[in-house]
Motif scaffolding. Structure first.
Motif, PDB file in Angstrom:
ATOM      1  N   ARG A 159      -9.823   5.942   0.508  1.00 28.42           N
ATOM      2  CA  ARG A 159      -9.137   6.971   1.290  1.00 28.42           C
ATOM      3  C   ARG A 159      -9.021   6.554   2.752  1.00 28.42           C
ATOM      4  NH1 ARG A 159     -11.482  12.819  -0.153  1.00 28.42           N
ATOM      5  NH2 ARG A 159      -9.947  13.275   1.481  1.00 28.42           N
TER       6      ARG A 159
ATOM      7  N   TYR B  88      -2.740   5.370  -2.690  1.00 28.85           N
ATOM      8  CA  TYR B  88      -3.574   6.326  -1.955  1.00 28.85           C
ATOM      9  C   TYR B  88      -3.000   7.722  -2.137  1.00 28.85           C
ATOM     10  CZ  TYR B  88      -4.688   1.986   0.616  1.00 28.85           C
ATOM     11  OH  TYR B  88      -5.040   0.707   0.962  1.00 28.85           O
TER      12      TYR B  88
ATOM     13  N   CYS C  84       1.388   5.430  -0.167  1.00 29.04           N
ATOM     14  CA  CYS C  84       0.862   6.793  -0.081  1.00 29.04           C
ATOM     15  C   CYS C  84       1.645   7.677  -1.043  1.00 29.04           C
ATOM     16  CB  CYS C  84       1.008   7.337   1.335  1.00 29.04           C
ATOM     17  SG  CYS C  84       0.122   6.384   2.573  1.00 29.04           S
TER      18      CYS C  84
ATOM     19  N   PHE D 150      -6.432   9.098   4.208  1.00 26.05           N
ATOM     20  CA  PHE D 150      -5.563   9.665   3.178  1.00 26.05           C
ATOM     21  C   PHE D 150      -6.283  10.796   2.453  1.00 26.05           C
ATOM     22  CE2 PHE D 150      -5.011   5.070   3.604  1.00 26.05           C
ATOM     23  CZ  PHE D 150      -3.699   5.008   4.050  1.00 26.05           C
TER      24      PHE D 150
ATOM     25  N   HIS E 170       0.872  -1.166   0.000  1.00 29.23           N
ATOM     26  CA  HIS E 170       0.000   0.000   0.000  1.00 29.23           C
ATOM     27  C   HIS E 170       0.914   1.221   0.000  1.00 29.23           C
ATOM     28  CE1 HIS E 170      -3.592  -2.426   1.288  1.00 29.23           C
ATOM     29  NE2 HIS E 170      -2.609  -3.204   1.732  1.00 29.23           N
TER      30      HIS E 170
END
Length: 430
Positions: free
Chosen positions: A338, A274, A205, A287, A203
């Motif tokens: 999010r 994200y 960001c 996020f 995952h």
């Protein structure tokens, strides 16, 4: 490689004409020039020479700039792959061979805790092993000192392992499970790729870091930018001025011979993207909604660089193959997630890849701005005899890298020699 110098050579001398604080490529480069001039000096290094390359890079780390840009003074890259990208062990070997080539005097395992001038304008350098004095000091510790871990990290569930990018080693060293990587500068993107290629569920960001293509129109983009004299541009002529020092580096990789890092491609392959990490409450991370904007922005920077290359090719009438422009292979869905339940058990690790802070609090001189950055002109401060070397964008893009530190060190050498001349002849005149 075994080094011939003693561990603490300053036990035999307490005063040096020049002290260099820091034993990375910057400190070694300065030492090389000083030795060429016959100026006595000592490098003081709190760990081991080349520590960051040895101990603060992951196993699959490699340079993102071609090997031909490795031009430490007196020791340009001499390997068989100038267009390749040295891996971690090769970088360490390059540093070790450089040390062996001119045998600098180094005190390793000596941490400097305080630097100040006394009433006689002599620099006093405090260490756990004693106090050294010097007529001049070169601070060559770079600009990346304190790993940034945000306060929100304290809200993560205790069972989730947390580490900074400088602590990451390899996927096998992490507990099993999915990994949340925060930040898409060079470290974040390359670590995310390393985990992704190992089969880990990642995952990521995505921040506003720009990206750059690896190759374009028949050459590595770095080669084009070199031909365009971008790497010779002084910071005061950059469109952003000194503000460029605060900008995140473009992400790309030298892995497997060099290639683009395309986060959209990773998404197609199963990586979950994200927006920016905002907060966490009750074990659920939240996020921002700027994922598309950040991906588009990174692509736009890459395409703008290609525009500048196209313009250069046309102006110079260079025969270069025409290349189709990048077309996005994936777009974030309108309902892109999010939120992520970090406490649910799937996320085993969070890796913070959001950079470092400088820390010059140990220097007792009024030369720093409100952010703790030293005031200087090409590394020369307002304090006679005090210099900085190896800072990112100290003078040019390459100042903190193998490619540009030699030029900065040579410039400081001129000031060191001039300062010594004034000291000697000033004392004679008086």
């Amino acid at each position: 490689m075994k080094q011939s110098q003693p561990s603490h050579p300053f036990t035999h001398a307490a005063h040096y004409p020049v002290l260099i604080i820091g034993g990375g490529q910057a400190g070694l480069s300065m030492s090389y020039y000083l030795k060429q001039q016959g100026i006595a000096h000592l490098i003081v290094e709190k760990n081991r020479v080349g520590h960051a390359w040895r101990n603060e890079r992951w196993d699959s780390f490699c340079l993102v700039t071609p090997n031909w840009q490795c031009t430490l003074p007196g020791f340009p890259y001499q390997g068989s792959d100038p267009s390749g990208f040295m891996e971690k062990d090769e970088i360490v070997e390059y540093i070790d061979k450089y040390v062996a080539s001119f045998q600098p005097l180094v005190a390793e395992g000596v941490a400097v805790t305080h630097l100040r001038r006394n009433a006689a304008d002599i620099f006093e350098v405090e260490t756990a092993q004693g106090v050294l004095t010097a007529d001049q000091v070169v601070v060559a510790v770079g600009g990346y000192h304190l790993p940034v871990i945000p306060r929100v990290a304290a809200k993560l569930p205790v069972q989730v392992k947390q580490l900074h990018s400088c602590e990451y080693v390899n996927p096998a060293a992490l507990p099993p499970g999915e990994v949340l990587v925060v930040g898409t500068g060079q470290s974040g993107c390359q670590i995310a790729e390393d985990l992704h290629l190992s089969g880990r569920r990642v995952h990521l960001c995505v921040g506003d870091a720009p990206r750059v293509a690896r190759r374009y129109r028949g050459k590595d983009v770095v080669e084009w930018l070199d031909l365009m004299k971008y790497y010779d541009m002084p910071v005061d002529r950059h469109p952003l001025g000194v503000g460029v020092r605060d900008k995140t580096n473009h992400y790309v990789t030298g892995r497997d011979g060099g290639r683009d890092i395309d986060l959209r491609k990773f998404a197609l392959e199963g990586m979950q993207l994200y927006g920016r990490f905002e907060d966490i409450a009750d074990g659920v991370a939240r996020f921002g909604g700027e994922l598309k904007k950040n991906l588009d922005g990174a692509d736009a920077v890459s395409e703008n660089i290609k525009d500048s290359i196209d313009t250069f090719i046309a102006r110079q009438s260079i025969d270069a193959p025409v290349e189709a422009r990048y077309v996005p292979v994936w777009e974030p869905p309108a309902d892109a997630p999010r939120r992520l339940d970090v406490a649910a058990g799937k996320i085993a690790v969070v890796i913070w890849c959001i950079g470092f802070r400088t820390d010059f609090s140990w220097i007792d001189e009024d030369i720093f701005d409100t952010c703790g950055y030293p005031g200087h002109v090409r590394g020369v401060t307002a304090v006679p005899g005090l210099y900085f070397l190896g800072l990112p964008w100290q003078y040019t893009w390459g100042s903190g890298r193998f490619s540009g530190v030699a030029r900065d060190a040579a410039h400081l050498l001129e000031h060191v020699v001039t300062h010594r001349f004034r000291q000697v002849y000033g004392a004679i005149a008086s």
